[in-house]
Design a protein around this motif. Structure first.
Motif, short mmCIF file in Angstrom:
data_model
loop_
_atom_site.label_atom_id
_atom_site.label_comp_id
_atom_site.label_asym_id
_atom_site.label_seq_id
_atom_site.Cartn_x
_atom_site.Cartn_y
_atom_site.Cartn_z
N LEU A 26 0.82 -1.21 0.00
CA LEU A 26 0.00 0.00 0.00
C LEU A 26 0.86 1.26 0.00
CD1 LEU A 26 -2.77 -1.19 2.47
CD2 LEU A 26 -2.97 -0.89 0.00
N ASN A 27 2.01 1.22 0.71
CA ASN A 27 2.96 2.34 0.64
C ASN A 27 3.35 2.63 -0.81
OD1 ASN A 27 4.68 1.21 3.59
ND2 ASN A 27 3.28 2.92 3.44
N SER A 28 3.70 1.57 -1.50
CA SER A 28 4.13 1.70 -2.89
C SER A 28 3.01 2.28 -3.76
CB SER A 28 4.56 0.34 -3.43
OG SER A 28 4.91 0.42 -4.79
N GLY A 29 1.79 1.85 -3.49
CA GLY A 29 0.65 2.35 -4.27
C GLY A 29 0.46 3.84 -4.10
N ILE A 30 0.56 4.33 -2.86
CA ILE A 30 0.39 5.77 -2.63
C ILE A 30 1.53 6.55 -3.27
CG2 ILE A 30 0.23 7.57 -0.87
CD1 ILE A 30 -1.00 5.49 1.00
N ALA A 31 2.75 6.03 -3.17
CA ALA A 31 3.88 6.71 -3.80
C ALA A 31 3.67 6.84 -5.30
CB ALA A 31 5.17 5.94 -3.50
N GLN A 32 3.14 5.80 -5.94
CA GLN A 32 2.89 5.85 -7.37
C GLN A 32 1.80 6.86 -7.71
OE1 GLN A 32 2.10 1.87 -8.77
NE2 GLN A 32 3.97 1.06 -7.84
N LEU A 33 0.78 6.94 -6.85
CA LEU A 33 -0.30 7.90 -7.09
C LEU A 33 0.19 9.33 -7.01
CD1 LEU A 33 -3.16 6.20 -5.03
CD2 LEU A 33 -3.04 6.41 -7.52
N THR A 34 1.02 9.63 -6.01
CA THR A 34 1.54 11.00 -5.87
C THR A 34 2.46 11.35 -7.03
OG1 THR A 34 3.31 10.18 -4.41
CG2 THR A 34 1.32 11.05 -3.37
N LYS A 35 3.26 10.40 -7.44
CA LYS A 35 4.17 10.64 -8.57
C LYS A 35 3.38 10.89 -9.85
CE LYS A 35 8.12 8.64 -11.03
NZ LYS A 35 9.05 7.48 -11.12
N ALA A 36 2.35 10.08 -10.07
CA ALA A 36 1.55 10.23 -11.30
C ALA A 36 0.82 11.56 -11.33
CB ALA A 36 0.56 9.08 -11.41
N ARG A 37 0.46 12.10 -10.15
CA ARG A 37 -0.26 13.38 -10.09
C ARG A 37 0.70 14.57 -10.07
NH1 ARG A 37 -3.88 9.73 -8.35
NH2 ARG A 37 -6.05 10.43 -8.16
N GLY A 38 2.00 14.32 -10.02
CA GLY A 38 2.95 15.42 -9.97
C GLY A 38 3.07 16.08 -8.62
N VAL A 39 2.67 15.37 -7.55
CA VAL A 39 2.80 15.91 -6.20
C VAL A 39 4.25 15.79 -5.75
CG1 VAL A 39 2.13 15.62 -3.77
CG2 VAL A 39 0.43 15.34 -5.60
N GLN A 40 4.84 16.90 -5.29
CA GLN A 40 6.20 16.86 -4.77
C GLN A 40 6.16 16.38 -3.33
OE1 GLN A 40 8.23 20.63 -4.37
NE2 GLN A 40 10.24 19.67 -4.52
N VAL A 41 6.89 15.33 -3.03
CA VAL A 41 6.89 14.75 -1.69
C VAL A 41 8.22 15.06 -1.01
CG1 VAL A 41 6.74 12.62 -0.35
CG2 VAL A 41 5.33 12.91 -2.40
N LEU A 42 8.13 15.63 0.19
CA LEU A 42 9.32 15.93 1.00
C LEU A 42 9.23 15.16 2.30
CD1 LEU A 42 9.54 19.82 0.57
CD2 LEU A 42 10.78 18.06 -0.73
N THR A 43 10.34 14.54 2.70
CA THR A 43 10.40 13.82 3.97
C THR A 43 11.11 14.69 4.99
OG1 THR A 43 10.48 11.69 2.84
CG2 THR A 43 11.18 11.74 5.15
N GLY A 44 10.41 15.03 6.07
CA GLY A 44 11.00 15.87 7.10
C GLY A 44 9.94 16.43 8.02
#
Length: 474
Positions: free
Chosen positions: A98-116
């Motif tokens: 499920l982690n992988s699925g959400i990561a793919q969804l954000t990438k496909a939508r062009g959402v910039q993800v920052l860890t911090g």
């Protein structure tokens, strides 16, 4: 100098409120940045709560069913628990997928993800401190806060970090303690207690109030409590934990209550007495965002905070702390940001306890109706009259409706039994649509299914159901 970036929408928190908000906004063409301390998206629900616990509860239920088959003429050898493999299955094949699925969804939508970790510098700026690498400054036009919540463990009970667990630690399955104490008879304590009991631990539950699951109606709790008293070593209600002390042989616990042992010894203790909003370290005051005395962010019907361009959803925006509530709020917040006529006005938010049997309810409870003096009629259909429940050998269930006495409009729905978490949505829809009992009874339900119990319960509003006789009123 720290790097400075800018974004149209900043979302803080990647749980069931945050990542859907980011995806909804990205679908509408917004430039979105999603910030979370965990490099695994999904928040507490996916990584340390709802999902791992439900995977383990599924296994616990299978263990119960296999053991019950002996009475029906089918026997298996006793289970061999490979804890490391079980832990790997939950974390990699369930949570990881499920982690992988959400990561793919954000990438496909062009959402910039920052860890911090994000902290406010002013109403339009946050500093993001990553666990690795240099911090950066992020300027934003709009913001949605979804930081979630944290388990509460009173400081007086924090006597041994290895043996005193919160829900996060308990779900890591580091060991199977021979003797486990669960402090708190709410849904978190009972769900995790169910898992450990099925895997072989002797589980004792202590609840300070006069019954388990205090928000649920007693007739719904009764079948579950009856089953848990067989599976757990002990359940003590109206009982207070006076002290928790580390001892060489484990954790010594002193109890105060009627007819309870004064002192008991356990290998591990799970503290499940509640959660608190995760807002303390965001520096919300620098943004001008107001919180109440308990740390919850104050929001209006659009989920807007005291700062017009900053919104908040999920656990930190007020109770109930439920993942599906956060997800629904996320849609409202994004639509409000876009200027659409959106408002948070649910008639019913379903609650589900994923024990065995499950308990689910939505809308008005019988306890609430009595306390507030709301006119109501209670309709109950016992699962002893359900053909499907008989085939499953699970007739302890109950389905009930609360309806207006005259109009028969459905005010509340409650169920206890196997699989009711998957059935409660029909009741939620009925409440949201202003349905009356006849709408349910005239909806043809497939046979034989447990969903028929809703239809037959609704029939009671007009005299008698096919399978439960009830004298007609004059």
């Amino acid at each position: 100098m720290a790097e400075t970036r800018s974004t149209q929408l900043l979302v803080i928190g990647a749980g069931p409120g945050g990542y859907p908000a980011a995806l909804h906004a990205a679908d509408r063409g917004w430039a979105v940045t999603l910030v979370d301390e965990d490099n695994r998206l999904g928040g507490v629900c996916l990584n340390r709560g709802c999902i791992p616990s439900k995977a383990l509860l599924h296994i616990a239920r299978l263990l119960h069913e296999v053991r019950a088959l002996a009475e029906q003429g089918v026997r298996f050898e006793g289970p061999q628990i490979d804890l490391e493999r079980l832990r790997s299955y939950v974390q990699k094949q369930v949570v990881g997928r499920l982690n992988s699925g959400i990561a793919q969804l954000t990438k496909a939508r062009g959402v910039q993800v920052l860890t911090g970790h994000a902290t406010f510098l002013d109403p339009h700026t946050v500093r993001v401190r990553p666990s690795v690498g240099e911090e950066l400054t992020l300027r934003f036009e709009h913001c949605i806060l979804a930081p979630g919540s944290l388990p509460v463990v009173p400081s007086a009970w924090q006597v041994d970090p290895q043996r005193i667990w919160d829900s996060t630690a308990a779900l890591q399955l580091s060991c199977l303690p021979p003797r486990l104490l669960v402090i708190g008879g709410g849904y978190i304590g009972l769900e995790i207690g169910t898992v450990y009991a099925a895997l072989g631990s002797q589980v004792t539950v202590v609840e300070a109030l006069d019954g388990l699951l205090p928000l649920a109606d007693r007739d719904l709790v009764a079948p579950l409590e009856k089953r848990l008293r067989r599976e757990f070593a002990a359940i003590y209600v109206n009982t207070r934990v006076a002290s928790v002390q580390a001892a060489e042989e484990g954790i010594a616990v002193t109890l105060e209550g009627r007819d309870v042992p004064e002192r008991l010894l356990f290998d591990h203790v799970l503290v499940a007495v509640g959660r608190r909003p995760n807002t303390a370290h965001l520096n919300l005051d620098k943004a001008g965002v107001q919180v109440d005395e308990r740390g919850y962010i104050r929001v209006d019907a659009q989920r807007r905070t005291s700062v017009p361009h900053i919104y908040a959803v999920g656990d930190a925006a007020g109770e109930p702390g439920l993942a599906h509530k956060a997800t629904a709020e996320a849609r409202v917040a994004v639509e409000a940001l876009l200027g659409e006529p959106a408002a948070w006005q649910p008639r019913a938010i379903p609650a589900v306890v994923f024990t065995d049997p499950e308990i689910a309810w939505a809308g008005l409870t019988e306890k609430q109706a009595q306390a507030e003096g709301i006119p109501h009629e209670v309709l109950k259909f016992p699962w002893t009259a359900s053909g499907r429940a008989v085939t499953l050998d699970r007739t302890e269930g109950l389905t009930k409706l609360l309806v207006e006495p005259d109009s028969k409009r459905i005010l509340g729905v409650g169920m206890v039994g196997v699989g009711v978490g998957d059935m409660i949505a029909e009741g939620v829809l009925a409440i949201e649509m202003g349905a009356v009992a006849r709408d349910l009874l005239e909806t043809i339900h497939p046979h034989p299914t447990l969903s028929e119990t809703l239809m037959e319960c609704a029939e009671l509003a007009y005299g008698a159901s096919v399978h439960i006789a009830r004298p007609k009123r004059s």
